[in-house]
Scaffold this active site. Structure first.
Site, PDB file in Angstrom:
ATOM      1  N   THR A  37      -7.040  56.298   4.690  1.00  0.00           N
ATOM      2  CA  THR A  37      -6.774  57.701   4.348  1.00  0.00           C
ATOM      3  C   THR A  37      -7.104  58.642   5.499  1.00  0.00           C
ATOM      4  O   THR A  37      -7.705  58.269   6.478  1.00  0.00           O
ATOM      5  CB  THR A  37      -7.609  58.120   3.107  1.00  0.00           C
ATOM      6  OG1 THR A  37      -8.905  57.546   3.204  1.00  0.00           O
ATOM      7  CG2 THR A  37      -6.927  57.641   1.861  1.00  0.00           C
TER       8      THR A  37
ATOM      9  N   THR B 174      -8.871  31.630  12.531  1.00  0.00           N
ATOM     10  CA  THR B 174      -9.703  32.534  13.337  1.00  0.00           C
ATOM     11  C   THR B 174      -9.016  33.885  13.502  1.00  0.00           C
ATOM     12  O   THR B 174      -8.193  34.247  12.668  1.00  0.00           O
ATOM     13  CB  THR B 174     -10.089  31.883  14.677  1.00  0.00           C
ATOM     14  OG1 THR B 174     -11.010  32.726  15.338  1.00  0.00           O
ATOM     15  CG2 THR B 174      -8.873  31.653  15.540  1.00  0.00           C
TER      16      THR B 174
ATOM     17  N   GLU C 224     -17.067  46.861  14.531  1.00  0.00           N
ATOM     18  CA  GLU C 224     -17.110  48.182  13.899  1.00  0.00           C
ATOM     19  C   GLU C 224     -18.545  48.613  13.619  1.00  0.00           C
ATOM     20  O   GLU C 224     -19.263  47.985  12.857  1.00  0.00           O
ATOM     21  CB  GLU C 224     -16.294  48.160  12.595  1.00  0.00           C
ATOM     22  CG  GLU C 224     -14.797  48.131  12.855  1.00  0.00           C
ATOM     23  CD  GLU C 224     -13.960  47.854  11.622  1.00  0.00           C
ATOM     24  OE1 GLU C 224     -12.721  47.839  11.762  1.00  0.00           O
ATOM     25  OE2 GLU C 224     -14.525  47.640  10.546  1.00  0.00           O
TER      26      GLU C 224
ATOM     27  N   THR D  38      -7.003  47.751  17.217  1.00  0.00           N
ATOM     28  CA  THR D  38      -7.007  48.586  16.006  1.00  0.00           C
ATOM     29  C   THR D  38      -8.253  49.473  16.065  1.00  0.00           C
ATOM     30  O   THR D  38      -8.229  50.497  16.721  1.00  0.00           O
ATOM     31  CB  THR D  38      -7.002  47.723  14.718  1.00  0.00           C
ATOM     32  OG1 THR D  38      -8.066  46.773  14.770  1.00  0.00           O
ATOM     33  CG2 THR D  38      -5.679  46.990  14.579  1.00  0.00           C
TER      34      THR D  38
END
Lengths: 398, 398
Positions: free
Chosen positions: B398, B184, B268, B144
């Site tokens: 968005t 997990t 991230e 992702t």
């Protein structure tokens, strides 16, 4: 900003460059004081000394406050140095040491700038005044990353209430309501209303602490947080009965709530305030959900970007630790739109939800769906998380 | 990346634009499978269906995985739609439906792109291959916000182990070690070593889950997290005894630890990884401290900016909820410098501490100072918090 018998001062003592950094609140008469302290097991020397003084006396005369140094974990002599500051203040004011309370805010672990404080006490005292400007200077002298001084006032026929506070980061009051061990941030709640100590404890426990307990900016509970609730009882001599305390409660509640909103909107990097309304579960469960959501980086960043990613809120409910939660009974509203119906998408177009989230005040309602005897409602406030917060806190000390 | 009897495929099914988004792992022989699922009470339909299938069978044949949609909270027909996908995969592969497991990752609440998946199953199957490229395509198809595909492999004389994982945000595994309810993130741990189900459960419980349990990127536990531990037992026919399992443990541990580091460094917005070593307290207390520190915005931002603000770490110890903690016995090291000695400043110059914090791997050691019978040591990994994290997550949807 009317209040009888209190004087204020705020000066620069050289702890910070070109900013007010040392403040004093002085009561012309001995004043009752009820305090609430942080639950954090790491404690500022200022709290340790204040607690020692309060054990010896019911009445206080002044509170000295410095910003720029937390007076926490700053070496072995911390308590002795702090006590010395109080002793000097007492001597110069002609009062006893235990009538002096102290509070500090700033970087943890920095050495206490004792000499700077001691050599400025004369200046601090000579600046004492009851003018609006003096109140403002005091409010400024306790600021750290706060952008604005925070003052809320209310005048009633039976007396005046004045609340001054600071706090923008390391803000997550988590309170245990017993009389001497609840926790919160730096708040000075002053009044000249004629109250008994018992009445003050009642107002503190039922209104003041729960209100300041119901918000979080960044989830980090500080070792320095204190509420000082002080009454000099100067307004009149009539002690009033319990019913009158009940009548006073809404005014104190309003003042505390207004102050909480001021703290929220001035939070580090804050661009949006979120009101969470959690219904139909016990208060304990509501607090678990509120704590999970208000400390979720994913929810806070989604709010920041007005990203209608409500799945993150639903996921927080699921991981909040609420036992026997039936996710299929959970309903969630963002603003006026119900985004989650019975634990799953209600298929509201993202564009509509986004509009609600673009507001600077976002209301999120969560019905947990427990079938309790009574409808319940719990309110908690939090903020978004911005790049500015990261910027401020990645170079706080350097 | 050698492994016997498994084939892989990763294709674009149009769920995401121009990116691989649908993957398949296929075992030529029925394979034993032990799974660990998220503790979040909100669960992906993929997990619900996978759990139903595992109740019916000890042996599986394939796992289909999509990215781009979490298949969570996406409407009333979620489970039926998910089951239908498995049925079609089973029919086309000539196996039974319960031999098909399924996993999903992406936005919560988005409708499941069922038609896109169904119309691409032929393509997905025809791409199955045991080449390195096929493994890579599978690893890419489950990404992702991951920047890199994550693969760790180990070949041993008694067989091969291959671990593929994804996860960069919403990462905070919090596991309860019972056989069917630990939690997990998305991990595919495949082996051709000849293991019994009991041996697999032992490895899962003692090594795999505790390792993936010991890190957090952002504190948000996802409703989709799963570890699939699959063995087709193809390498040889010799079942080995418990001692041999003990010999295998270090290899599995190494693989899992390597994968955890890959997940951390690809988190991230992550620029730094923090290793927390917490000594001289119970595991439960160490976990409380680790959780508090790893979810503290103030610690994470200080690490990001290499700001030597160790007071925030000490404050976390104080608010971690560890009972009977004596803050005056706490010692803290950052890298090679002891910054806190007996609960207060050790007066190490900021410039030295900052140098340690400028590294991309920062080690923080906390001695809690409990006088236990045995020395204890608990390790937990976390990351910094950057503006990039805020940027990614304020516009995820968005």
């Amino acid at each position: 900003m009317k209040i009888k018998g209190f004087k204020f001062s705020g000066i620069n003592a050289g702890i910070k460059k070109n900013k007010l950094d040392l403040g004093l609140i002085y009561s012309e008469q001995p004043a009752l004081c009820v305090c609430a302290f942080t639950k954090n097991l790491l404690k500022s020397n200022s709290i340790i000394v204040t607690q020692q003084h309060l054990k010896k006396t019911n009445y206080i005369r002044c509170i000295i406050v410095n910003s720029g140094c937390a007076n926490t974990a700053c070496g072995k002599n911390g308590v002795v140095d702090t006590e010395q500051i109080c002793t000097v203040v007492a001597r110069k004011l002609g009062i006893s040491t235990e009538e002096v309370l102290i509070a500090s805010t700033g970087v943890i672990g920095e050495p206490l700038p004792k000499q700077k404080i001691l050599s400025n006490i004369d200046n601090l005292i000579s600046n004492l005044s009851s003018t609006k400007n003096a109140i403002l200077n005091f409010a400024k002298s306790i600021m750290t990353t706060d952008r604005k001084p925070k003052i809320v006032a209310q005048s009633l026929p039976i007396g005046n209430i004045l609340c001054i506070a600071k706090g923008a980061g390391m803000i997550a009051p988590e309170l245990s309501v017993d009389n001497h061990r609840y926790a919160t941030m730096l708040v000075f709640l002053l009044t000249d209303i004629n109250l008994s100590k018992q009445e003050m404890i009642k107002i503190m426990g039922e209104i003041v602490v729960p209100t300041f307990n119901s918000f979080s900016i960044d989830g980090d509970t500080s070792p320095n947080d204190t509420i000082f609730f002080v009454s000099n009882c100067l307004h009149n001599n009539v002690k009033f009965d319990a019913d009158k305390v009940q009548l006073l409660m809404p005014y104190f509640k309003k003042i505390c709530q207004d102050m909480v909103l001021k703290l929220l909107y001035d939070g580090e990097g804050v661009t949006k305030v979120v009101k969470l309304i959690i219904t139909n579960c016990t208060k304990t469960d509501a607090q678990k959900i509120a704590k999970t959501i208000s400390s979720s980086l994913l929810v806070k960043t989604a709010v920041h970007g007005a990203d209608p990613n409500w799945g993150r809120i639903l996921s927080c409910c699921g991981r909040s630790g609420v036992e026997k939660l039936n996710i299929n009974k959970v309903n969630i509203w963002i603003g006026k739109y119900q985004v989650v119906k019975n634990g799953t998408s209600n298929f509201v177009p993202d564009s509509l939800v986004r509009k609600e989230m673009l507001k600077s005040f976002v209301e999120i309602k969560i019905d947990v769906g427990f079938n309790l005897k009574k409808k319940t409602e719990y309110t908690f406030f939090t903020t978004d998380l911005s790049k500015k917060y990261v910027e401020i806190n990645s170079k706080y000390k350097t």
